[in-house]
Design an enzyme around this catalytic site. Structure first.
Site, PDB file in Angstrom:
ATOM      1  N   LYS A 177      -6.285   2.924  -3.589  1.00 46.50           N
ATOM      2  CA  LYS A 177      -6.625   3.002  -2.323  1.00 46.50           C
ATOM      3  C   LYS A 177      -7.013   4.598  -1.990  1.00 46.50           C
ATOM      4  O   LYS A 177      -6.186   5.327  -2.255  1.00 46.50           O
ATOM      5  CB  LYS A 177      -5.244   2.830  -1.582  1.00 46.50           C
ATOM      6  CG  LYS A 177      -5.237   3.172  -0.164  1.00 46.50           C
ATOM      7  CD  LYS A 177      -3.638   3.263   0.482  1.00 46.50           C
ATOM      8  CE  LYS A 177      -3.628   3.731   1.729  1.00 46.50           C
ATOM      9  NZ  LYS A 177      -2.188   3.713   2.494  1.00 46.50           N
ATOM     10  N   ALA A 190       0.590  -1.301   0.072  1.00 49.86           N
ATOM     11  CA  ALA A 190       0.006  -0.019   0.072  1.00 49.86           C
ATOM     12  C   ALA A 190       0.897   1.219   0.128  1.00 49.86           C
ATOM     13  O   ALA A 190       2.041   1.194   0.515  1.00 49.86           O
ATOM     14  CB  ALA A 190      -0.791   0.296   1.371  1.00 49.86           C
TER      15      ALA A 190
HETATM   16  P1  FAD Z   1      14.253  -5.875   0.447  1.00 50.45           P
HETATM   17  O1  FAD Z   1      12.868  -5.902  -0.206  1.00 50.45           O
HETATM   18  O2  FAD Z   1      14.457  -6.686   1.692  1.00 50.45           O
HETATM   19  O3  FAD Z   1      15.194  -6.236  -0.578  1.00 50.45           O
HETATM   20  C1  FAD Z   1      16.406  -6.603  -0.369  1.00 50.45           C
HETATM   21  C2  FAD Z   1      17.280  -6.720  -1.500  1.00 50.45           C
HETATM   22  O4  FAD Z   1      18.415  -6.804  -1.159  1.00 50.45           O
HETATM   23  C3  FAD Z   1      16.750  -8.100  -2.072  1.00 50.45           C
HETATM   24  O5  FAD Z   1      16.686  -7.882  -3.423  1.00 50.45           O
HETATM   25  C4  FAD Z   1      17.962  -8.999  -1.584  1.00 50.45           C
HETATM   26  O6  FAD Z   1      18.294 -10.051  -2.739  1.00 50.45           O
HETATM   27  C5  FAD Z   1      19.215  -7.937  -1.674  1.00 50.45           C
HETATM   28  N1  FAD Z   1      20.430  -8.321  -1.069  1.00 50.45           N
HETATM   29  C6  FAD Z   1      20.514  -8.790   0.335  1.00 50.45           C
HETATM   30  N2  FAD Z   1      21.605  -9.040   0.566  1.00 50.45           N
HETATM   31  C7  FAD Z   1      22.353  -9.239  -0.665  1.00 50.45           C
HETATM   32  C8  FAD Z   1      23.704  -9.501  -0.987  1.00 50.45           C
HETATM   33  N3  FAD Z   1      24.634 -10.085  -0.174  1.00 50.45           N
HETATM   34  N4  FAD Z   1      23.722  -9.474  -2.184  1.00 50.45           N
HETATM   35  C9  FAD Z   1      23.156  -9.063  -3.149  1.00 50.45           C
HETATM   36  N5  FAD Z   1      22.065  -8.678  -2.681  1.00 50.45           N
HETATM   37  C10 FAD Z   1      21.391  -8.828  -1.472  1.00 50.45           C
HETATM   38  N6  FAD Z   1       5.918  -0.097   2.776  1.00 50.45           N
HETATM   39  C11 FAD Z   1       4.711   0.480   2.155  1.00 50.45           C
HETATM   40  O7  FAD Z   1       4.815   1.571   1.451  1.00 50.45           O
HETATM   41  N7  FAD Z   1       3.408   0.243   2.184  1.00 50.45           N
HETATM   42  C12 FAD Z   1       3.152  -0.938   3.009  1.00 50.45           C
HETATM   43  O8  FAD Z   1       2.043  -1.248   2.917  1.00 50.45           O
HETATM   44  C13 FAD Z   1       4.432  -1.713   3.708  1.00 50.45           C
HETATM   45  N8  FAD Z   1       3.969  -2.763   4.456  1.00 50.45           N
HETATM   46  C14 FAD Z   1       5.006  -3.295   5.088  1.00 50.45           C
HETATM   47  C15 FAD Z   1       4.940  -4.260   5.860  1.00 50.45           C
HETATM   48  C16 FAD Z   1       6.001  -4.873   6.683  1.00 50.45           C
HETATM   49  C17 FAD Z   1       5.741  -6.005   7.723  1.00 50.45           C
HETATM   50  C18 FAD Z   1       7.131  -4.595   6.473  1.00 50.45           C
HETATM   51  C19 FAD Z   1       8.444  -5.263   7.187  1.00 50.45           C
HETATM   52  C20 FAD Z   1       7.497  -3.703   5.327  1.00 50.45           C
HETATM   53  C21 FAD Z   1       6.415  -2.958   5.004  1.00 50.45           C
HETATM   54  N9  FAD Z   1       6.462  -1.901   3.970  1.00 50.45           N
HETATM   55  C22 FAD Z   1       5.437  -1.082   3.352  1.00 50.45           C
HETATM   56  C23 FAD Z   1       8.129  -1.548   3.494  1.00 50.45           C
HETATM   57  C24 FAD Z   1       8.374  -2.115   2.174  1.00 50.45           C
HETATM   58  O9  FAD Z   1       7.999  -3.362   2.209  1.00 50.45           O
HETATM   59  C25 FAD Z   1       9.777  -1.685   1.920  1.00 50.45           C
HETATM   60  O10 FAD Z   1      10.016  -0.409   2.125  1.00 50.45           O
HETATM   61  C26 FAD Z   1      10.026  -2.058   0.507  1.00 50.45           C
HETATM   62  O11 FAD Z   1       9.679  -3.486   0.219  1.00 50.45           O
HETATM   63  C27 FAD Z   1      11.432  -2.031   0.437  1.00 50.45           C
HETATM   64  O12 FAD Z   1      12.090  -2.984   0.590  1.00 50.45           O
HETATM   65  P2  FAD Z   1      13.876  -2.962   0.206  1.00 50.45           P
HETATM   66  O13 FAD Z   1      13.860  -2.996  -1.283  1.00 50.45           O
HETATM   67  O14 FAD Z   1      14.378  -1.996   0.748  1.00 50.45           O
HETATM   68  O15 FAD Z   1      14.312  -4.461   0.935  1.00 50.45           O
END
Ligand code: FAD
Length: 516
Positions: free
Chosen positions: A75, A47
């Protein structure tokens, strides 16, 4: 020329960053994104805020291009259930507050609201949501002004430049994994180098700047600016550079979540076009309707609830449809990096910081960070002023959102479990207590909310204060001497508009089915 960007991580943050910078700088920037094939993305984050549409506009994408590919829906609000007491609900809609004679309509409502439902009396959206309707007609036209007045002339501005000028009537809900896939294709087609491999080591030079990352199979990847999108691991920022993490645990204790993806016949179920946050004994459950399934999860504090109990409660809440759904248990790191840009490394996404998803701010943080980095993109001089500007704006946004979320718990009338009672006595961020005292006399305005841009306009604070019901509010004394005629006409106009729109708008499901 400084133009080699290396992004580590391919979740929502990684691919939003890659696609945005390709759209911004085209062939003048060289982007490599490396993501692990072994470590998955967090798998939630469905969301958003209404400002997210500027992201898609910036990429040159129309809704019909990406929404069906991501099973996306609209939404129109966050719906809060059971926060005041069991059985009570209210909306925090994407709809600007009307004002009458210089006072917000909610102030007039406190003086003499037509009913005891501030949201239904002061806004049009709640009734549209209750009826499960789309804010667009089947021919694609949007519900009429004043929601989007001037929106078209303001394309190209950042979110902070937009604030207060417009309030677009909806945000999106989508499958995060499908969006990452869509943006992967978008980015690679525009020249982003995509490497699937594990980063095993982050290499620092003698100054402590990142010179490259070593992968398992592709050797070293070098670049000028490194973006840490590795999620809660924060491999570059917190691990390699050892930048301290500022925890918010003392003010926001929810540190865990369990999530389910539950297939549903959405035609039969219908789509309530909002994200629902239903208060529970030790936290709250989100419900996000998508095309083909709902996303749901229990956000809780492990000091009050075990993961097993949380999962059991969530499954009971969803019912038999959840039986085959696999539970995803997540430990949440709540807080922010002391700085999100250090030397030649910028953390974006969960690696930079996170607060519980009560107002869907995770993707908003990412979008904001990307806009700020584009605005402050460095050159060979690595001017430290740019880093400071960037770090300050990131810290302000997260600290401001934290304060807004804490207000939810302080203002919630509910006190039937230890979790809710403790929420009234826990430490709150500096300044909030004083602001709450002010709001008891005068509803929030731009002068009295958190003083830096953080994405939330004063009307959002009014909604939470009025809806949660635990803080006593009074109308401005001046209203006792003012003629209420104009305000009554405004309430009547909202009723008329609501009636007209609920008679003409299509069902949300029908709108999306036609899009697909
Ligand atoms: P991640 O999705 O964790 O991605 C990490 C990446 O790093 C992956 O591709 C992985 O492969 C890579 N990686 C890790 N280690 C290595 C390595 N050693 N070498 C190479 N690659 C590596 N946000 C909203 O806006 N709305 C919501 O409704 C919402 N709900 C949420 C609910 C929960 C319970 C949580 C925890 C979060 C929520 N969020 C929400 C936040 C949202 O999910 C994140 O902001 C968003 O998904 C971004 O995640 P990210 O890309 O930072 O990390």
């Amino acid at each position: 020329m400084l133009n080699r960007l290396v992004i580590v991580g391919g979740g929502t943050a990684g691919w939003m960053t890659a696609s945005y910078f390709k759209a911004a700088f085209g062939d003048r920037i060289d982007i490599t994104l490396v993501e692990s094939g072994n470590v998955g993305a967090v798998g939630v984050g469905e969301a958003t805020f209404s400002d997210i549409r500027h992201f898609f506009e910036f990429l040159g994408l129309k809704e019909k291009d990406w929404m069906p590919a991501c099973n996306a829906t609209y939404k129109l609000a966050v719906r809060f259930e059971n926060w005041r007491e069991k059985g009570h609900s209210f909306y925090h809609p994407f709809e600007q507050m009307r004002s009458v004679n210089g006072f917000p309509l909610t102030d007039w409502w406190l003086r003499e609201g037509p009913t005891d439902r501030f949201d239904r009396d002061c806004f049009v959206m709640p009734s549209i949501i209750d009826a499960g309707l789309s804010p667009r007609n089947l021919d694609g036209t949007l519900i009429d002004q004043p929601f989007v007045e001037g929106a078209d002339e303001m394309q190209g501005l950042t979110m902070s430049e937009h604030q207060g000028k417009t309030q677009f009537p909806y945000a999106y809900q989508f499958e995060a994994a499908l969006l990452a896939k869509y943006l992967t294709k978008y980015s690679v087609e525009r020249g982003v180098t995509h490497i699937t491999d594990d980063v095993q080591k982050v290499n620092l030079d003698e100054r402590g700047w990142i010179s490259g990352v070593t992968t398992a199979e592709h050797g070293d990847i070098t670049g000028d600016l490194f973006v840490d999108c590795t999620g809660f691991r924060a491999l570059l920022m917190n691990k390699a550079l050892e930048v301290p993490f500022v925890s918010y645990a003392d003010t926001l204790p929810n540190d865990s979540a369990v999530a389910l993806q539950v297939p549903q016949d959405m035609k039969a179920r219908g789509i309530l076009p909002c994200t629902t946050a239903t208060a529970q004994d030790a936290g709250w459950i989100w419900t996000i309707p998508l095309m083909g399934r709902i996303g749901t999860g229990y956000v809780y504090a492990k000091d009050y609830l075990s993961p097993e109990e949380a999962e059991r409660t969530l499954r009971e809440f969803v019912g038999p449809a959840a039986a085959d759904a696999e539970a995803n248990h997540i430990r949440m790191r709540i807080g922010r990096s002391e700085n999100s840009w250090v030397n030649n490394c910028v953390a974006i996404g969960l690696s930079s910081g996170f607060v519980e998803p009560l107002e869907s701010t995770g993707i908003f943080f990412i979008h904001h960070a990307i806009e700020q980095l584009a605005k402050n993109f460095p050159d060979d001089s690595w001017n430290p002023v740019q880093r400071k500007l960037y770090n300050d704006s990131i810290a302000h946004v997260m600290d401001g959102v934290r304060e807004f979320l804490v207000l939810h718990y302080v203002a919630a009338k509910r006190d039937d479990t230890q979790y809710w009672r403790d929420a009234k006595t826990r430490r709150i961020p500096d300044g909030l207590a004083e602001r709450i005292e002010t709001w008891k006399t005068q509803l929030p305005d731009t002068e009295t909310v958190f003083p830096y841009y953080h994405g939330l306009p004063p009307y959002s604070y009014m909604c939470i204060l009025l809806g949660m019901g635990g803080i006593e509010l009074k109308p401005s004394p001046a209203l006792a001497l003012s003629d209420p005629g104009l305000a009554q006409r405004e309430f009547a106009a909202i009723r008329d508009k609501t009636r007209r729109l609920t008679e003409t708008l299509p069902k949300a499901y029908d709108y999306f089915a036609a899009q697909h």
